[in-house]
Motif scaffolding. Structure first.
Motif, short mmCIF file in Angstrom:
data_model
loop_
_atom_site.label_atom_id
_atom_site.label_comp_id
_atom_site.label_asym_id
_atom_site.label_seq_id
_atom_site.Cartn_x
_atom_site.Cartn_y
_atom_site.Cartn_z
N UNK A 103 35.59 37.76 28.55
CA UNK A 103 36.44 37.17 29.84
C UNK A 103 35.67 37.33 31.04
N UNK A 104 36.07 36.35 31.82
CA UNK A 104 35.20 36.25 33.21
C UNK A 104 35.32 37.67 34.07
N UNK A 105 36.39 38.37 33.88
CA UNK A 105 36.23 39.63 34.78
C UNK A 105 35.23 40.53 34.14
N UNK A 106 35.41 40.64 32.71
CA UNK A 106 34.26 41.51 31.92
C UNK A 106 32.95 40.98 31.87
N UNK A 107 32.61 39.81 32.32
CA UNK A 107 31.31 39.40 32.33
C UNK A 107 30.81 39.58 33.88
N UNK A 108 31.91 39.61 34.76
CA UNK A 108 31.33 39.99 36.27
C UNK A 108 31.01 41.38 36.37
#
Length: 432
Positions: A103-108
């Motif tokens: 997910x985007x928050x994991x990627x960040x």
């Protein structure tokens, strides 16, 4: 199984461990029983992922901002195994058996991962409630010392001097690229890469013939520092499975007498087969009974009493990373009581002029120096042997070892960071 499938399995196992607060070995065994299709290589790789995640649980959760099994595994891939976001992306592509895509928050979180300026318990990967205890032991170096306790441990073997020489064993195990241990003259070390299967040492002819035992170099050093000599009467008061007993027997060259016992008969059970395999005949194993003291005839009769004391095991976190997360303050309190009891019991078994060796696999001052100081206050007939003198048993490596280890007023502390061993503490008291 694919690498992605192994990662999915590891996430499930970590989630099981976290939710049920159970030992990792138990959770991994259950997973294997329910997934018979997984080969030995798959199971070894999954276990490697799980144990690495447990070693770096606090720092991984900090990086990801979550404590789920998935977060801990993803964070570990970044902080422990050094994978970049693209590599983690390929492992979590959502295909069959793979974890769901990032997910985007994991990627960040993975892209900006940093452990700069984090609290000591995060940098060192240990429970926050232990911070004060580790600060007593190591001060401002506690994060670095604990981080070393979070790294993967090597496989150490002790060569049985009654049956073999180290040079011959190094040749016998050449396929594993072994090396001589730096401090113990009887040690052989094998490095096991992350995700690799541990060598099947128990199936090797040299092991079956009693020529080697699996034993951390720190444990070997602790046995050497007892100074057991041929012809002496020695009591191994907390013998357990017999690791120290076998080392003492080799030091005594089959001459003298060793009495081995333990309050827990279940822990003592494996010692019989191990003694037979090692060809050791001069050990008297005494199984505890409900009525009567099995050592009643040994009062003031031992040249040396060895206490491989019950303890929290904080010095063995490299090998048992899940244990630190299951540990609670009550466990420390219980171990302290048991240590006082076993020390006081040992005092009456040492003859005048004899020695009492106190050993733990802990790095906590409460279990180590504090116990020794309290013991000699309760028993003024005992005097602490200058700790530096204990290293004489290491021969040519003694000076280098003393420079590496932590030398205190009451004993010697080994740590992975300083000595490359498990975290053993050794103290010696002599009865005047």
């Amino acid at each position: 199984m694919t690498p992605s499938g192994r990662l999915s399995a590891a996430i499930d196992v970590i989630a099981d461990i976290e939710s049920r607060r159970r030992p990792a070995a138990e959770a991994l065994k259950d997973w294997g029983s329910g997934h018979r299709f997984a080969g030995s290589g798959d199971r070894a790789a999954i276990a490697g992922l799980v144990y690495d995640a447990l070693r770096r649980r606090a720092s991984s959760a900090h990086v990801m901002g979550a404590t789920t099994g998935r977060a801990i595994l993803l964070g570990m891939l970044k902080v422990e195994r050094g994978l970049d976001v693209a590599e983690i992306d390929r492992l979590t592509d959502g295909s069959r058996f793979a974890p769901a895509p990032l997910e985007e928050d994991e990627r960040r979180a993975l892209a900006s991962a940093s452990l700069a300026d984090v609290p000591a318990h995060v940098a060192g990967d240990y429970p926050e409630w232990l911070d004060g205890h580790l600060a007593r032991a190591f001060g401002e170096e506690r994060a670095e010392e604990a981080a070393a306790l979070a790294r993967r441990a090597p496989l150490d073997l002790r060569v049985n001097a009654l049956a073999a020489e180290r040079g011959a064993i190094l040749k016998e195990f050449a396929d594993y690229n072994p090396a001589a241990t730096p401090w113990s003259p009887a040690g052989v070390r094998i490095l096991v890469p992350a995700g690799a299967k541990s060598p099947a040492i128990q199936s090797e002819p040299a092991f079956i013939k009693g020529m080697v035992e699996v034993q951390d170099e720190g444990s070997q050093i602790a046995a050497l520092m007892t100074g057991a000599k041929p012809g002496e009467t020695v009591i191994d008061l907390c013998a357990g499975g017999g690791g120290k007993t076998l080392a003492l027997a080799a030091m005594m060259a089959g001459q003298g007498r060793i009495v081995a016992t333990d309050l827990d008969k279940r822990r003592l059970a494996p010692i019989h087969d191990r003694l037979a395999r090692a060809g050791v005949a001069h050990v008297d194993v005494r199984t505890p009974r409900q009525a009567g003291d099995v050592l009643s005839d040994m009062e003031s009769g031992a040249d040396l009493v060895v206490i491989d004391s019950p303890c929290t095991g904080t010095g063995t976190w490299r090998r048992n990373p899940d244990a630190k997360w299951r540990m609670r303050p009550g466990a420390l309190e219980q171990r302290l009581k048991e240590q006082v009891e076993v020390l006081d019991r040992a005092a009456g078994l040492v003859r005048p002029g004899g020695r009492l060796a106190y050993i733990t696999c802990s790095v906590l001052a409460e279990e180590n120096a504090d116990q020794v100081a309290a013991f000699v206050e309760r028993h003024p007939e005992f005097v602490v042997t200058p700790p530096a003198a204990l290293a004489d048993s290491l021969g040519a490596s003694a000076d280098a070892f003393l420079a590496a280890a932590r030398i205190g007023e009451h004993g010697i502390q080994m740590t992975p960071r300083r000595t490359g061993t498990d975290g053993f503490f050794v103290a010696m008291m002599r009865r005047s």
